[in-house]
Scaffold this active site. Sequence first.
Site, PDB file in Angstrom:
ATOM      1  CD  GLU A  78      -2.667   1.042   2.575  1.00 56.32           C
ATOM      2  OE1 GLU A  78      -3.547   1.901   2.607  1.00 56.32           O
ATOM      3  OE2 GLU A  78      -2.356   0.071   3.326  1.00 56.32           O
ATOM      4  CG  ASP A  79       1.537   2.908   3.333  1.00 61.91           C
ATOM      5  OD1 ASP A  79       0.682   3.039   2.632  1.00 61.91           O
ATOM      6  OD2 ASP A  79       1.572   2.596   4.619  1.00 61.91           O
TER       7      ASP A  79
END
Length: 478
Positions: A78-79
């Site tokens: 996600e990051d």
Amino acid sequence: MATVTFQDLKAKAKEKHLKLDLTLLRLAFDYAEQAHRNQARKSGEPYIVHPAKTALTLMDYKLDQATILAGLLHDVPEDTDESIHEIKKNFGDEVAFLVDGVTKLGIIKYRGLERYIENLRKMFIAMSADIRVMLVKFADRLHNLETLDALPPDKQRRIALETLEIYAPIANRLGIGELKGQLEDHAFRYVYPKEYARVNELFTSVYRKRADYADKIQKIIRKELVTEGVIPIDIHGRTKHLYSLYKKLERHDNDITKIHDLIALRIIVRDVKDCYATLGVIHKLWKPLPGRIKDYIATPKPNGYQSIHTTVFCEGGQVVEFQIRDEQMHDLAEHGIAAHWHYAEAGKQSAIPPKKLEWINQLLDWQKQLHNHRQYLETLKIDTFQNRIFVFTPKGDVIDLPEDSTPVDFAYAIHSDLGDRCAGAKINDRIANLKTHLRNGDVCEIIIDKKRKKPNRDWLDFAKTNAARSHIRNAIKR
Ligand code: MN
């Protein structure tokens, strides 16, 4: 500044007697630390603290190795630039599947409670192949709540509200009582700050007064149990969660004297026979309040919870609640569905009746509460698990479609106008042919041609859903 090291994970594994591959755990820790090296949490902490705390919570719940690794790696796709494929390559399919599931749950955006619940509901079904996805999400949320102070007030409220409205009820549904209480108490402070302060103060003052009293009762009951040949494994005062106290106060005209379980003692014994013997000993000592004996051993709660509850007029006429259970029941009450894994791993028979173990039944039960529509559930059961896929709109809504659906089906599932004007599609940010088969978890964006009025006849060659096909046919006829 607080940080978490690999040593903390190692210590936790030892404390909880977890059989983990420490080399692999170390690899995952280093991998996550490296992937997040340029990020900091809003709280100022190094980012690794967050996934590490998530993993520590999962270890508290004695979950299996794949889940704990997924906890460490859950924010990597996600990051950061690291892809799910790399996780698969390094840590295997199972871990990658769990991480992928958590990532997809994270895509859902909060836009109005009703729609959000609907989306979450669909997602939880979509992820139903493995409930551990949700357990990682719960642990993730717990740490986010613990560091909520670092966020702006509107975000604090949104996350806290979402926790009260969605996460806690699901945790409760799955029987994870302890986690439910923690989630609620963290969120309570942000959603209802004034009420939180009031209940907290009330509780602290009442509780202080009663702590000595509870100690005294504990000694009396322990002595009597031993005399009667029952060995108490543990007797402890039950911590009352503040949010549930608040809800209870609301139901009782905010009158704390009407709440009977402010002093509550929990007695853990060896087996079911001793549970009933303990009940007898308590009732021999003190008079029970009529209508307050609840035998959840004979009749467990729908989420599998088992215990005997009784409320008695104790020393000096004070009202005290007792909860009696054996160790497995206690474990189940605190850890719910999560307890399944360490029983399975230890080769022990689970305390959860086999039917209850089918966590899918629990999800369906929860569905039933929302829909109360039996036939719908039957279709859902068959459709969902075999041949449905879930595709996201760019705004995070979930559209469920049959397998092999195409962007055309997706467009018509949203609105017939969108279907009719469909000119192209982007799947996961890449331009894609309208014939492309969508896959579970894809994000699909429809490119429209405003001038177009009619769909293309050729779409009938590949459109999958009845809805799309009948719209196309009708539009062509017009
Ligand atoms: Mn996270």
